[in-house]
Design an enzyme around this catalytic site. Structure first.
Site, short mmCIF file in Angstrom:
data_model
loop_
_atom_site.label_atom_id
_atom_site.label_comp_id
_atom_site.label_asym_id
_atom_site.label_seq_id
_atom_site.Cartn_x
_atom_site.Cartn_y
_atom_site.Cartn_z
N GLY A 96 0.80 -1.21 0.00
CA GLY A 96 0.00 0.00 0.00
C GLY A 96 0.84 1.26 0.00
O GLY A 96 2.06 1.22 -0.15
N ASP A 136 8.80 -7.17 8.13
CA ASP A 136 9.35 -6.23 7.15
C ASP A 136 10.38 -5.32 7.83
O ASP A 136 10.28 -4.09 7.76
CB ASP A 136 8.22 -5.41 6.54
#
Length: 648
Positions: A357, A472
């Site tokens: 996103g 991440d």
């Protein structure tokens, strides 16, 4: 016989003398002029009485008549490149001045180096526009000017370099549209972390996404498609206006026909109003309070802001208000009091785009600033989404960026976080060194490492809960807070991978990715440890792990460090910014750097079982820092900070 021997010896002597005493006299003078006009560290010493071909970093042709290569990486060169020096080396093939402190523009007389095929200038402070003189060096096969302060547009004239195999322009300030570079031999290309905009030219779409990352206004394959600016939810479909049909004879409707149409329209409208009234009565009865079912909003959510109940407010917020069940849900401990309409009216600025996103800085009308992450391709149901949000909303730690609110609808999924104005560790380490940006010293790098490690350790071992893989770990997800002494750094964007399919989930980007993730595609606590180890190497070396070229070979950061350490255990592995200064304090810092390097190498072990747990990693880092960070935090002084870094 008495005459032949001396004559033969004389002939041999005459033949041998040019090989021994040949000297590139003019090139030697140019090199001495370069050295005398360029400040440098004392370790670079050229003996003017010796042949230039014997000097460190200098390579001569086979007949010693000219200098063909000059390699001076990381030798502490300072200031601007003096003109009328290197440009006089007319037969130069290779020039490597990487990892120094050279600044300013390149001298125009470098255009004289018409035989140059390899130019390495990465890791300096060079500035100005793209050096136009380089586009005239048509023999260039490899050009690396990454990690400098070059700005302006990348010229189309780069296409003049028809022999290029590698072009590396990342981590500069290049702006404008990326030109179409159509060089068939080009196999290595990187323009990441600049300020380029527009779409990626078709001629460059064969290169991976990492070649373009970090240009927030750049879009198109292999980056996400070009799309509208936030907020841009899908607008509700507007009824199409049916034009009055034209007849071939253009007759007008009769009066009777007009009256009939009007009566019919009024009847239909009245019927619609009656149906709407019945629907509203039925809906109100259905919404009367019912017994609790245990299927309400997440238990951690204490405030649910309705998106609106009137037709006018629904029109304002468009498709995000698909029904009154769609709510902006806030968690405990937040200080915000706004609704979805306020959020959609906010001014927005793109902070970054990723695989899951886009993140925006949103400034609401009353002045509140938050970060809104707009997710795409979420693959779970609303209930599964809410359950994961409940898990993430319970995470409370000073070194973890808190999730403040979330929104779920069919078309939009939004997350709301605190805004950190100091930016990310990635921007601080690899961003422009201009505009007052000073070096990030060892003291602050160690503090940031410990703070990020504590945050990750809390995610792995929260009190009363199972471990949460971050998924991440990377420098752009380490946000800095220089104004708060107790919060040096905090981890963001954690725990989002369960919301996506394995192919779309964040699983440690680029060079941070653990080897096993190539097969499993599922992040674990141990893959987080690997990513954190790469993050430590990034802090120690000053090099980006997704850098296309480390030195002059395209290898990843852990292997590059291993190769340097294996060949010769020297300070060459550390960032040149960390090696400035001297004295006893500098020696002590070098010992601490070596200690942290050992911790980092343990974290990036190939086998997950050989990697330590994050709690152990934090303990080892704190032991290294017990004479610096801990004492300064307790005593409130010492260990000064570099400009741009977090203050103690």
């Amino acid at each position: 016989m008495e005459v032949s021997l001396p004559l033969t010896s004389l002939i041999l002597l005459l033949l041998y003398t040019p090989l021994v005493f040949s000297e590139p006299t003019s090139d030697k003078a140019a090199l001495l002029a370069f050295l005398s006009n360029t400040p440098h560290e004392s370790r670079l010493r050229w003996n003017s009485s010796a042949s230039a071909c014997t000097w460190v970093g200098v390579t001569c042709s086979s007949d010693a008549s000219s200098v063909v290569a000059l390699r001076l990486p990381g030798v502490g060169l300072l200031g601007t490149l003096p003109p009328s020096t290197l440009g006089r080396l007319s037969n130069l093939r290779v020039l490597s001045l990487r990892s120094n402190h050279l600044s300013g523009p390149l001298p125009s007389d470098l255009s004289n180096l018409t035989h140059l095929h390899s130019l390495y200038l990465q890791g300096n402070l060079l500035s100005g526009g793209f050096p136009a003189t380089l586009t005239n060096l048509t023999h260039l096969t490899r050009l690396d000017i990454s990690n400098n302060n070059f700005s302006g547009e990348i010229p189309f004239a780069v296409n003049n370099l028809r022999r290029l195999t590698g072009l590396f322009l990342e981590r500069n300030n290049f702006s404008g549209i990326l030109p179409s570079i159509n060089v068939e031999s080009l196999s290595g290309f990187n323009v990441s972390s600049n300020r380029l905009n527009g779409s990626v030219p078709k001629s460059l779409q064969r290169f991976p996404k990492s070649s373009f990352d970090g240009n927030i206004d750049l879009c198109g394959a292999p980056l996400p498609p070009c799309q509208s600016f936030f907020p841009s939810p899908a607008s509700p479909p507007t009824p199409e206006t049916n034009p009055i049909p034209k007849t071939s004879n253009n007759h007008r409707l009769s009066t009777a026909a007009i009256i009939a149409i009007s009566v019919a329209s009024a009847s239909v409208l009245l019927l619609l109003l009656l149906l709407m009234l019945v629907f509203c009565v039925f809906r109100r009865k259905k919404q009367r309070p019912a017994k609790p079912t245990g299927k309400g909003p997440p238990s951690g959510a204490v405030t649910a802001v309705e998106t609106g109940t009137t037709s006018s407010s629904k029109d304002d917020i468009g498709a995000l208000a698909e029904s009154e069940r769609n709510k902006l849900v806030f968690f405990e401990g937040g200080l915000y009091s706004f609704d979805l309409e306020d959020l959609l009216r906010a001014s927005a600025e793109v902070l970054g785009k990723g695989i899951v996103g886009t993140s925006y800085k949103a400034v609401l009308e009353e002045g509140t600033t938050v970060v809104v992450k707009r997710l795409k391709d979420v693959a779970v149901t609303k209930r599964e989404f809410e359950v994961q949000m409940e898990v993430l909303g319970r995470v409370k730690h000073e070194n973890v960026v808190p999730l403040r609110a979330f929104y779920y609808s069919k078309d939009e999924k939004l997350l709301v976080y605190d805004y950190f104005p100091a930016g990310s560790l990635s921007a601080l380490l690899h961003g422009s060194r201009g505009s007052g940006r000073g070096p990030l010293d060892w003291y602050n790098r160690l503090r940031i490492a410990i703070a990020a490690g504590r945050g990750l350790s809390h995610l792995h071992f929260p009190t009363g809960a199972g471990g949460i893989p971050h998924g991440d770990v990377k420098a752009s997800n380490v946000l800095l807070s220089p104004t708060a002494p107790s919060v040096v750094a905090a981890l963001s964007d954690f725990g989002l991978h369960p919301l996506f399919t394995p192919a779309a989930a964040p699983r440690a980007a680029g060079g941070y990715r653990a080897p096993e993730l190539v097969e499993t595609k599922k992040p674990t606590l141990k893959s987080d440890v690997y990513g954190f180890g790469v993050l430590l190497l990034e802090l120690l070396t000053g090099k980006s792990p997704n850098q296309a070229s480390l030195g002059e070979e395209g290898i990843d950061l852990p292997r590059w460090v291993q190769s340097v350490v294996r060949e010769e255990w020297t300070a060459e592995v550390f960032d040149v910014e960390l090696m400035m200064g001297g004295g006893d304090s500098n020696n002590a810092e070098e010992e601490e750097m070596v200690g942290l390097l050992q911790v980092a190498m343990a974290c990036v072990a190939t086998s997950p079982d050989q990697r330590p747990e994050m709690g152990e990693v934090v303990r080892m880092m704190e032991e290294i820092a017990n004479r610096t960070v801990e004492s300064d935090e307790k005593g409130g002084g010492g260990g000064g900070s570099g400009e741009g870094g977090p203050t103690p």
